[in-house]
Design an enzyme around this catalytic site. Structure first.
Site, PDB file in Angstrom:
ATOM      1  N   CYS A 164       0.987  -1.001  -0.317  1.00  7.82           N
ATOM      2  CA  CYS A 164       0.173   0.287  -0.459  1.00  7.82           C
ATOM      3  C   CYS A 164       0.989   0.829  -0.135  1.00  7.82           C
ATOM      4  O   CYS A 164       1.965   1.114   1.057  1.00  7.82           O
ATOM      5  CB  CYS A 164      -0.987   0.359   1.369  1.00  7.82           C
ATOM      6  SG  CYS A 164      -1.994   0.971   1.366  1.00  7.82           S
ATOM      7  N   GLU A 274     -12.387   9.781  29.535  1.00  4.25           N
ATOM      8  CA  GLU A 274     -11.585   8.836  28.738  1.00  4.25           C
ATOM      9  C   GLU A 274     -12.497   7.215  28.679  1.00  4.25           C
ATOM     10  O   GLU A 274     -12.635   6.602  29.325  1.00  4.25           O
ATOM     11  CB  GLU A 274     -10.234   8.313  28.185  1.00  4.25           C
ATOM     12  CG  GLU A 274     -10.313   7.170  27.556  1.00  4.25           C
ATOM     13  CD  GLU A 274     -10.472   7.272  25.522  1.00  4.25           C
ATOM     14  OE1 GLU A 274     -11.074   6.261  25.106  1.00  4.25           O
ATOM     15  OE2 GLU A 274     -10.839   8.645  24.987  1.00  4.25           O
ATOM     16  N   CYS A 344     -12.824  14.993  12.851  1.00  6.80           N
ATOM     17  CA  CYS A 344     -12.626  13.696  11.614  1.00  6.80           C
ATOM     18  C   CYS A 344     -13.966  13.800  10.749  1.00  6.80           C
ATOM     19  O   CYS A 344     -13.207  13.393   9.962  1.00  6.80           O
ATOM     20  CB  CYS A 344     -12.176  12.672  12.436  1.00  6.80           C
ATOM     21  SG  CYS A 344     -13.098  12.030  13.136  1.00  6.80           S
TER      22      CYS A 344
END
Length: 386
Positions: A164, A274, A344
């Site tokens: 890749c 978290e 994102c």
């Protein structure tokens, strides 16, 4: 009226005039009154595209199989799998990297305009290292014969790749020669020292002047320059006062907490929330010299109601879906002076910005980074202030 079956264009080849880029790694075209989402195209091109998915509604999906009139900025893809029926990882190998950044900027601007009613010029900034070899964490799928590879676009099929080009050179071929448990996933990580980890650890990572030793599977940014870039933005925009309080939501191993701790100092407080226990354990170890950093293990929506006081700043790096109405309302009720939102997904960010604006917070600053070259993904950071 045509039935769903009659509208099925699957495997039909269409000649299309390609329109603007859209969120999701494709461009928009129209044919016989229907919208066609076209991969491997650029705005302004004339192409032949084969329909690969059609649910019979107002749109279908197609892949370019031939380019009749190319747009400026089209280049030869460096990978043979970046084609119709190929890998789902790279959406824009056929575009010059500068053109790709322009396309991503157009997507973010369009999402802000459509979902938040905000007109804003956007730049997607290049990170060091170029468009190849940047992906230092790769998750491989394993087929029914135990062979690792990458998945085809919008499919569970595993492609028998030999390498890749967006992974560091020479890292994947030795892994791809091995056989693994059928149906499993294999994470390959290149750490800050250049060591290759195949499902093992600890992996050394460095950013913001600190070092972390990460257990297998614990999240770290895939682009080696992104952690420092994001930490620098947080350090600039958080502006937490000495002795103040900062919340780091979806805090991972404490990258942003380490920066916030330096701002608030030993008399301040940083609360990291978290849900991944291994990330919390690794973060506690890495930031053990910062007693002002406290940790809460659990989902943000469950932990937040139990946090007391009013934070001076909130840093939030939620998953792709964004914060959503309930969390935005809960955060605004605490009246922080600043919210630094790391995202994102541009659509999720725009939706959250609209929710913040409805609660009296404005979009004060915005930056975006091309942290995933040759794909449609990128990272954005927004500063929201009352």
């Amino acid at each position: 009226m045509k039935t769903v079956k009659e509208l099925d264009w699957t495997d039909r080849v269409l000649e299309l005039e390609v329109g603007p880029v859209a969120h999701g790694g494709h461009c928009v075209a129209r044919h016989e009154g229907r919208v066609v989402f076209v991969r491997h195209a650029l705005p302004g091109e004339r192409v032949l595209a084969v329909v690969v998915e059609d649910g019979g509604g107002g749109f279908c999906r197609a892949d370019v199989v031939a380019v009749r009139e190319a747009a400026p900025g089209r280049v030869q893809p460096p990978c043979a799998w970046a084609r119709a029926g190929g890998c789902g990882g790279c959406d824009f190998q056929h575009a010059d990297p500068a053109v790709t950044r322009e396309l991503k900027a157009a997507v973010l601007a369009e999402q802000l305009r459509r979902l938040a009613g905000i007109e804003r010029a956007v730049e997607v900034e290049e990170l060091p290292g170029g468009a190849l070899g940047w992906r230092h964490r790769v998750r491989l799928a394993v087929d029914e014969l135990g062979r690792p590879g990458l998945r085809a676009h919008r499919s569970h099929d595993v492609l028998p790749i030999a390498d890749c080009p967006i992974a560091p050179a020479g890292v994947l071929p030795p892994v791809l020669e091995h056989r693994f448990t059928p149906g499993a996933e294999v994470e390959v990580v290149v750490d800050a020292d250049g060591a290759v980890h195949v499902g093992d650890g600890p992996a050394v990572q460095r950013a913001a002047g600190r070092e972390w030793l990460l257990s297998p599977g614990v999240f770290w940014q895939v682009h080696p320059a992104l952690a420092d870039a994001l930490a620098a933005v947080v350090a600039e925009w958080a502006a937490a006062p000495a002795g103040g309080t900062a919340w780091d939501l979806y805090g991972g191993v404490g990258l942003f907490a380490s920066v916030l701790a330096g701002l608030v100092g030993p008399d301040g407080e940083v609360v990291v929330v978290e849900s991944a226990a291994r990330a919390v354990a690794d973060g506690r170890a890495a930031l053990a010299d910062l007693p002002q950093v406290g940790w809460r293990t659990g989902r943000v929506e469950h932990v937040l109601p139990g946090l007391t006081g009013r934070p001076d700043v909130v840093v939030a790096d939620p998953p792709r879906r964004g914060l959503g109405r309930e969390l935005v309302d809960a955060l605004c009720a605490r009246e922080p002076e600043r919210v630094v939102h790391v995202a994102c997904d541009p659509a999720a960010l725009a939706r959250d910005v609209a929710l913040f604006e409805a609660r009296g917070y404005r979009l004060a600053e915005l930056r975006a980074f091309d942290a995933f070259p040759m794909t449609h993904h990128f990272e954005s950071v927004a500063l929201l202030m009352p």
